[in-house]
Design a protein around this motif. Structure first.
Motif, PDB file in Angstrom:
ATOM      1  N   ARG A 240     -16.168 -31.148 -12.550  1.00 16.09           N
ATOM      2  CA  ARG A 240     -15.259 -30.455 -12.331  1.00 16.09           C
ATOM      3  C   ARG A 240     -14.345 -31.477 -11.491  1.00 16.09           C
ATOM      4  O   ARG A 240     -14.210 -33.164 -11.197  1.00 16.09           O
ATOM      5  N   SER A 241     -13.036 -31.365 -11.166  1.00 19.04           N
ATOM      6  CA  SER A 241     -11.673 -32.211 -11.414  1.00 19.04           C
ATOM      7  C   SER A 241     -11.741 -31.967  -9.451  1.00 19.04           C
ATOM      8  O   SER A 241     -12.392 -31.164  -9.070  1.00 19.04           O
ATOM      9  N   THR A 242     -11.356 -32.655  -8.484  1.00 14.46           N
ATOM     10  CA  THR A 242     -11.922 -33.167  -7.148  1.00 14.46           C
ATOM     11  C   THR A 242     -11.074 -32.193  -6.290  1.00 14.46           C
ATOM     12  O   THR A 242     -11.480 -31.589  -5.481  1.00 14.46           O
ATOM     13  N   SER A 243      -9.919 -31.796  -6.975  1.00 12.10           N
ATOM     14  CA  SER A 243      -8.870 -30.059  -5.781  1.00 12.10           C
ATOM     15  C   SER A 243      -9.951 -29.590  -6.606  1.00 12.10           C
ATOM     16  O   SER A 243     -10.487 -28.726  -5.664  1.00 12.10           O
ATOM     17  N   GLU A 244     -10.577 -28.885  -7.313  1.00 18.88           N
ATOM     18  CA  GLU A 244     -11.333 -28.161  -8.309  1.00 18.88           C
ATOM     19  C   GLU A 244     -12.850 -27.818  -6.695  1.00 18.88           C
ATOM     20  O   GLU A 244     -13.157 -27.007  -6.220  1.00 18.88           O
ATOM     21  N   LEU A 245     -13.146 -29.301  -6.790  1.00 18.21           N
ATOM     22  CA  LEU A 245     -14.680 -29.427  -6.369  1.00 18.21           C
ATOM     23  C   LEU A 245     -14.571 -28.524  -4.445  1.00 18.21           C
ATOM     24  O   LEU A 245     -14.867 -28.320  -3.888  1.00 18.21           O
ATOM     25  N   ILE A 246     -13.066 -29.652  -4.113  1.00 15.52           N
ATOM     26  CA  ILE A 246     -12.633 -29.038  -2.489  1.00 15.52           C
ATOM     27  C   ILE A 246     -12.173 -28.039  -2.112  1.00 15.52           C
ATOM     28  O   ILE A 246     -13.077 -26.984  -1.420  1.00 15.52           O
ATOM     29  N   SER A 247     -11.696 -27.193  -3.806  1.00 14.92           N
ATOM     30  CA  SER A 247     -11.070 -25.836  -3.611  1.00 14.92           C
ATOM     31  C   SER A 247     -12.797 -24.933  -2.979  1.00 14.92           C
ATOM     32  O   SER A 247     -13.109 -24.317  -2.597  1.00 14.92           O
ATOM     33  N   GLU A 248     -14.075 -25.411  -4.703  1.00 13.30           N
ATOM     34  CA  GLU A 248     -14.510 -24.143  -4.065  1.00 13.30           C
ATOM     35  C   GLU A 248     -15.944 -24.691  -2.590  1.00 13.30           C
ATOM     36  O   GLU A 248     -16.360 -23.858  -1.660  1.00 13.30           O
ATOM     37  N   LEU A 249     -15.747 -25.761  -2.293  1.00 10.93           N
ATOM     38  CA  LEU A 249     -16.888 -26.598  -0.822  1.00 10.93           C
ATOM     39  C   LEU A 249     -15.517 -25.331   0.723  1.00 10.93           C
ATOM     40  O   LEU A 249     -16.159 -25.167   1.117  1.00 10.93           O
ATOM     41  N   PHE A 250     -14.225 -24.847  -0.103  1.00 14.75           N
ATOM     42  CA  PHE A 250     -13.603 -24.166   1.173  1.00 14.75           C
ATOM     43  C   PHE A 250     -13.743 -23.387   0.927  1.00 14.75           C
ATOM     44  O   PHE A 250     -13.510 -22.308   2.046  1.00 14.75           O
ATOM     45  N   ASN A 251     -14.293 -22.666  -0.154  1.00 16.68           N
ATOM     46  CA  ASN A 251     -14.384 -21.029   0.071  1.00 16.68           C
ATOM     47  C   ASN A 251     -15.253 -20.556   0.837  1.00 16.68           C
ATOM     48  O   ASN A 251     -16.584 -20.530   0.892  1.00 16.68           O
ATOM     49  N   ASP A 252     -14.469 -19.349   1.119  1.00 18.54           N
ATOM     50  CA  ASP A 252     -16.169 -18.431   1.941  1.00 18.54           C
ATOM     51  C   ASP A 252     -16.770 -17.845   0.915  1.00 18.54           C
ATOM     52  O   ASP A 252     -16.057 -16.999  -0.138  1.00 18.54           O
ATOM     53  N   CYS A 253     -18.188 -17.252   1.431  1.00 17.79           N
ATOM     54  CA  CYS A 253     -18.907 -16.704  -0.266  1.00 17.79           C
ATOM     55  C   CYS A 253     -18.153 -15.425   0.111  1.00 17.79           C
ATOM     56  O   CYS A 253     -18.619 -14.477   1.031  1.00 17.79           O
ATOM     57  N   GLY A 254     -17.616 -14.246  -0.444  1.00 13.27           N
ATOM     58  CA  GLY A 254     -17.125 -13.019  -0.745  1.00 13.27           C
ATOM     59  C   GLY A 254     -18.630 -11.830  -1.110  1.00 13.27           C
ATOM     60  O   GLY A 254     -19.858 -13.371  -1.798  1.00 13.27           O
ATOM     61  N   ALA A 255     -17.840 -11.142  -1.743  1.00 12.85           N
ATOM     62  CA  ALA A 255     -18.711 -10.124  -2.175  1.00 12.85           C
ATOM     63  C   ALA A 255     -18.571 -10.669  -3.852  1.00 12.85           C
ATOM     64  O   ALA A 255     -20.009  -9.868  -4.252  1.00 12.85           O
ATOM     65  N   LEU A 256     -17.754 -10.939  -4.223  1.00  9.71           N
ATOM     66  CA  LEU A 256     -17.573 -11.386  -5.431  1.00  9.71           C
ATOM     67  C   LEU A 256     -17.548 -11.982  -6.353  1.00  9.71           C
ATOM     68  O   LEU A 256     -17.345 -12.692  -6.985  1.00  9.71           O
ATOM     69  N   GLU A 257     -17.937 -13.489  -5.564  1.00  9.68           N
ATOM     70  CA  GLU A 257     -18.467 -14.972  -5.517  1.00  9.68           C
ATOM     71  C   GLU A 257     -19.208 -15.002  -6.289  1.00  9.68           C
ATOM     72  O   GLU A 257     -20.160 -14.229  -6.387  1.00  9.68           O
ATOM     73  N   SER A 258     -18.956 -15.600  -7.686  1.00  6.35           N
ATOM     74  CA  SER A 258     -20.870 -15.728  -8.819  1.00  6.35           C
ATOM     75  C   SER A 258     -20.552 -17.903  -8.974  1.00  6.35           C
ATOM     76  O   SER A 258     -21.800 -18.516  -9.108  1.00  6.35           O
ATOM     77  N   SER A 259     -19.765 -17.967  -7.666  1.00  5.12           N
ATOM     78  CA  SER A 259     -21.096 -19.850  -7.709  1.00  5.12           C
ATOM     79  C   SER A 259     -22.223 -19.878  -7.189  1.00  5.12           C
ATOM     80  O   SER A 259     -22.240 -18.712  -6.127  1.00  5.12           O
ATOM     81  N   GLN A 260     -22.743 -20.942  -7.416  1.00  2.00           N
ATOM     82  CA  GLN A 260     -23.532 -20.886  -7.291  1.00  2.00           C
ATOM     83  C   GLN A 260     -23.680 -21.450  -5.085  1.00  2.00           C
ATOM     84  O   GLN A 260     -25.109 -20.974  -4.384  1.00  2.00           O
ATOM     85  N   LEU A 261     -22.891 -22.172  -4.825  1.00  2.00           N
ATOM     86  CA  LEU A 261     -23.566 -21.703  -3.260  1.00  2.00           C
ATOM     87  C   LEU A 261     -23.638 -20.318  -2.144  1.00  2.00           C
ATOM     88  O   LEU A 261     -23.939 -20.745  -1.360  1.00  2.00           O
ATOM     89  N   CYS A 262     -23.241 -19.650  -3.274  1.00  2.00           N
ATOM     90  CA  CYS A 262     -22.750 -18.243  -2.608  1.00  2.00           C
ATOM     91  C   CYS A 262     -24.070 -17.543  -2.668  1.00  2.00           C
ATOM     92  O   CYS A 262     -24.300 -16.100  -2.646  1.00  2.00           O
ATOM     93  N   ASP A 263     -24.630 -18.003  -3.725  1.00  2.00           N
ATOM     94  CA  ASP A 263     -26.546 -17.409  -4.905  1.00  2.00           C
ATOM     95  C   ASP A 263     -27.331 -17.055  -2.577  1.00  2.00           C
ATOM     96  O   ASP A 263     -28.268 -18.290  -2.799  1.00  2.00           O
ATOM     97  N   TYR A 264     -26.790 -16.066  -2.414  1.00  2.00           N
ATOM     98  CA  TYR A 264     -28.072 -15.839  -0.811  1.00  2.00           C
ATOM     99  C   TYR A 264     -28.160 -14.329  -1.856  1.00  2.00           C
ATOM    100  O   TYR A 264     -28.277 -13.894  -1.996  1.00  2.00           O
ATOM    101  N   ILE A 265     -29.733 -14.401  -0.567  1.00  2.00           N
ATOM    102  CA  ILE A 265     -30.880 -13.623  -1.126  1.00  2.00           C
ATOM    103  C   ILE A 265     -30.088 -12.164  -0.493  1.00  2.00           C
ATOM    104  O   ILE A 265     -30.021 -12.770   0.651  1.00  2.00           O
ATOM    105  N   ASN A 266     -29.943 -10.906  -1.135  1.00  2.00           N
ATOM    106  CA  ASN A 266     -28.918  -9.614  -0.328  1.00  2.00           C
ATOM    107  C   ASN A 266     -30.116  -8.498   0.139  1.00  2.00           C
ATOM    108  O   ASN A 266     -31.268  -8.516  -0.624  1.00  2.00           O
TER     109      ASN A 266
END
Length: 768
Positions: free
Chosen positions: A401-427
């Protein structure tokens, strides 16, 4: 005699400052007198003096009639009008670049069937068949393999998508490097080292021209879309300065005065950063801290206005569709704790070490490019680096993906609605789901997978950026540096978060991290890491912190950002004082005097020319040199100016005359004044010398003589001389003893001497 001399003698004021720009034998000014050759340094004192004279005349005339008063008002307002125009154009161009990059980046992967000019996100916005879980998938958007073969899954489809991704990347980069080579060679690189040099008073004609503006804007879109490890932020400063230069030509106040033009360019640089990051205040501070050489209070206000207009224009265009000025705007809801300063400072250390590694590696590679055959094949180099980047980037979703999108995802806080792999926590199944405050949870398999991919992406970005920056395409450094820091920060953030979850009874976590609480925000670590790495590479501090908090809207995170920025600067400075821009200025041999202290105990007499065993200084006498002598001196030497002395015997200094002004004055005199021949005497005195009637008519050139050149004595410490050159922006300085001329020190002599004192090759500072 009055007819021979033309205009009556100069007023005492004009005589005093020596900055007159007219000939005594003409009613109108000589065209181009007082202007500069390409690759020469401007004389700041002379420009300031000329502007003061111009202002005095306008003020005097404004009292004569209503029309003159209106003209004086228009002159006073012209600065604000230029700022308004710069803000509008640079904001519009930034918006267009953002939209085009968004579309062309997605074009490498697929196309929108309902409207091919839509990016992936815009395509699926308009679709009614998108589910929330699969918001990126909609029937209107098709990947190339699906469009061509009808299959979206399987090895064949993957390989076809892979192949077309690489082909598009190669096509975009080839187009970019070809346009730069053919139409505007100055459109390559980041542009900030050259902008810094131009703002310090150096002339590089064409660097801020119309062609450069057009080609840089187009090729910037192509270069960023090709997926290379570069950003658009640095080049946007160059684009904004080109806009500033374009509008300067509309007003004689700026087009005819290089000093005033540089005030406008300082403000334009602020507008450039304002639209690059959506950070108007950060832009003004960046211009002040990083690029400007002369920054009076008036320029500060105007920079603020230009940055405001530019940000407002970009906000009106709304290129990201999120009503924000940047792609990676985030808001965090948890406070940070004192114990977290330790990992923040460690990220600062990492940023400093990465900055040092990057500067050394990149400068070594750029020097190799300059000194070997590699430099002769810029198109091949760009194609090779793009090919390697695309082939290695596609398999990893974080580098694809574009570097700006990458930074955007890395900066993101994992909310209840996030579908990113970085937010795959065990609930926890019993957990109620509040909107913002989700407690720390154990990492799921997706997070561990993401960590491996991020670690590979980090190594890839660190290596490939060293080879990418400095190629013959527009390439910014802010985004790749931030990406490296954001990846490292996110990895550290997840590690701290998991430690806090699994070991909350440890003494460091006991006081502030209770079970079931939301203690650690990994996105904040990514933001701090991004700031640290950008600081390590550019050595920015104040403007960096302000840009980062304007990006994220998080005022309470200023302390972590400050800690990381200062640490990264200290660590990087321990290995070398130069930031990447200063290193590139030195590599290219631009005559730039940096702000570092000069601590060596040498005197003006050690640096001045002529040295022992060198021929004597080339001078003109005040009333005994002929036109032929002057022309011969100009032909035989390449000096930029000549001291004028009373006589060769006394060597008492009268003034200094610029080479270019002499050439133009004699050329115009031969064309327009009768009786000027080769053996006419040139005189710089108020009254004509006593010469026999049979001799040809003399030529009076007092008006082009600077009667107050800057002088120092031969025993002035070089520390003082360097300070004078730096603070007054001098081109040259004459060395005298008891009024007798001994020699001259030019800016290049000072730079050579400073290089020698630092055990560097003194000839390396020559402009390359």
């Amino acid at each position: 005699m009055a007819e021979a001399e033309g205009v009556s003698s100069a007023t005492p004021t004009e005589e005093m400052n020596g900055a007159g720009n007219l000939m005594d034998f003409l009613d109108e000014p000589i065209p181009d007198v007082g202007t500069y050759e390409d690759f020469h340094t401007i004389d700041w004192l002379r420009e300031k003096s000329r502007d003061t004279d111009r202002h005095r005349k306008i003020t005097h005339r404004s009292k004569e009639s209503i029309w003159e008063f209106v003209k004086s008002l228009l002159d006073a307002w012209s600065g604000w009008v230029v700022m308004l125009l710069i803000g509008l154009l640079s904001g519009t161009l930034a918006g267009v670049i953002d939209l085009a990059v968004d579309w062309m980046t997605d074009l490498k992967e697929g196309v929108c069937l309902s409207a091919f000019w839509y990016s992936h996100e815009q395509c699926c916005w308009t679709s009614n068949e998108t589910t929330f879980a699969d918001r990126d998938k909609c029937p209107q958007w098709q990947k190339w393999a699906e469009l061509m073969t009808g299959y979206n899954e399987g090895a064949g489809a993957y390989l076809l998508n892979y192949f077309l991704y690489v082909m598009w990347a190669l096509f975009f980069s080839f187009l970019a490097v070809s346009l730069v080579r053919v139409f505007a060679p100055y459109a390559c690189g980041s542009g900030i080292p050259e902008i810094k040099t131009i703002l310090s008073g150096f002339i590089i004609r064409g660097y801020l021209g119309k062609w450069t503006l057009l080609i840089k804007t187009v090729t910037l879109v192509l270069a960023v879309s090709s997926g290379l490890s570069l950003g658009k932020e640095g080049p946007l400063v160059h684009v904004a300065c080109c806009c500033g230069n374009l509008f300067c030509s509309l007003f004689s106040k700026y087009s005819k005065n290089e000093g005033k033009r540089r005030e406008v360019l300082s403000a334009a640089a602020a507008a450039g950063v304002s639209v690059a990051f959506g950070a108007p205040i950060g832009g003004v501070l960046f211009s002040l801290e990083e690029v400007s050489y002369y920054f009076p209070l008036k320029t500060l206000w105007r920079s603020f206005f230009a940055a405001l207009v530019a940000a407002f224009t970009l906000r009106s265009i709304n290129p990201f569709g999120n009503n924000r000025l940047v792609l990676f705007y985030v808001e965090y809801h948890t406070p940070w704790y004192m114990a977290e300063l330790v990992p923040f400072i460690l990220l600062g250390v990492f940023g400093g070490l990465w900055g040092t590694l990057f500067i050394r590696g990149n400068i070594a590679w750029c020097r190799r490019r300059k000194t070997t055959q590699l430099g002769k094949y810029p198109v091949l180099e760009v194609i090779a680096v793009t090919g390697i980047t695309a082939i290695l980037a596609f398999p990893n979703p974080y580098t694809r993906r574009s570097t700006s999108e990458l930074i955007s995802e890395l900066f993101n806080d994992c909310g209840a609605l996030e579908s990113s792999q970085l937010c795959d926590y065990i609930n926890n199944p019993n957990m109620s789901r509040p909107e913002d405050d989700i407690p720390d949870r154990p990492a799921g398999p997706g997070v561990y997978m993401a960590l491996w991919q991020l670690a590979l992406a980090l190594i890839f970005k660190i290596v490939i950026t060293i080879f990418t920056f400095g190629m013959k395409i527009p390439s910014g450094l802010f985004i790749p540096s931030m990406a490296v820091g954001a990846i490292a920060g996110r990895i550290v953030g997840i590690a701290v978060e998991q430690m806090a979850y699994h070991h909350h009874d440890w003494i460091i976590f006991k006081n502030w991290c209770r079970p079931g609480a939301d203690c650690v925000t990994p996105g904040l670590y990514a933001m701090v890491g991004a700031a640290a790495c950008l600081g390590g590479v550019t050595r920015m501090t104040v403007s960096l912190v302000v840009i980062m908090f304007e990006l994220t809207g998080g005022l309470e995170y200023i302390v972590p950002l400050m800690a990381a920025a200062v640490t990264s600067k200290w660590v990087a400075d321990a290995f070398g004082k130069e930031g990447i821009y200063e290193a590139h200025i030195r590599l290219n041999g631009y005559p730039y005097l940096d702000q570092d202290e000069f601590t060596h105990r040498t005197l003006a007499t050690d640096v001045m020319r002529p040295r022992r065993n060198e021929p004597p200084l080339s001078v003109l006498t005040q009333d005994s040199t002929t036109v032929e002598d002057v022309e011969m001196l100009i032909k035989e030497t390449d000096y930029n100016g000549f001291p004028v002395v009373m006589s060769r015997e006394s060597e008492r200094l009268i003034g200094f005359v610029q080479r270019r002004d002499l050439i133009l004055a004699i050329k115009t005199a031969r064309q327009k004044q009768d009786g000027v021949v080769s053996n006419s005497v040139v005189y710089f005195t108020e009254d004509a010398p006593q010469i026999p009637a049979s001799n040809p008519q003399p030529l009076k050139l007092r008006r082009i003589l600077n009667l107050s050149p800057f002088t120092v004595t031969d025993h002035t410490p070089m520390e003082t001389v360097v300070d004078i050159f730096r603070k007054l922006g001098l081109r040259q300085c004459l060395v005298t003893r008891s009024g007798r001329l001994l020699g001259i020190i030019t800016k290049k002599d000072v730079l050579r001497h400073m290089a020698q004192m630092m055990n560097q090759d003194p000839e390396s500072i020559m402009f390359n």
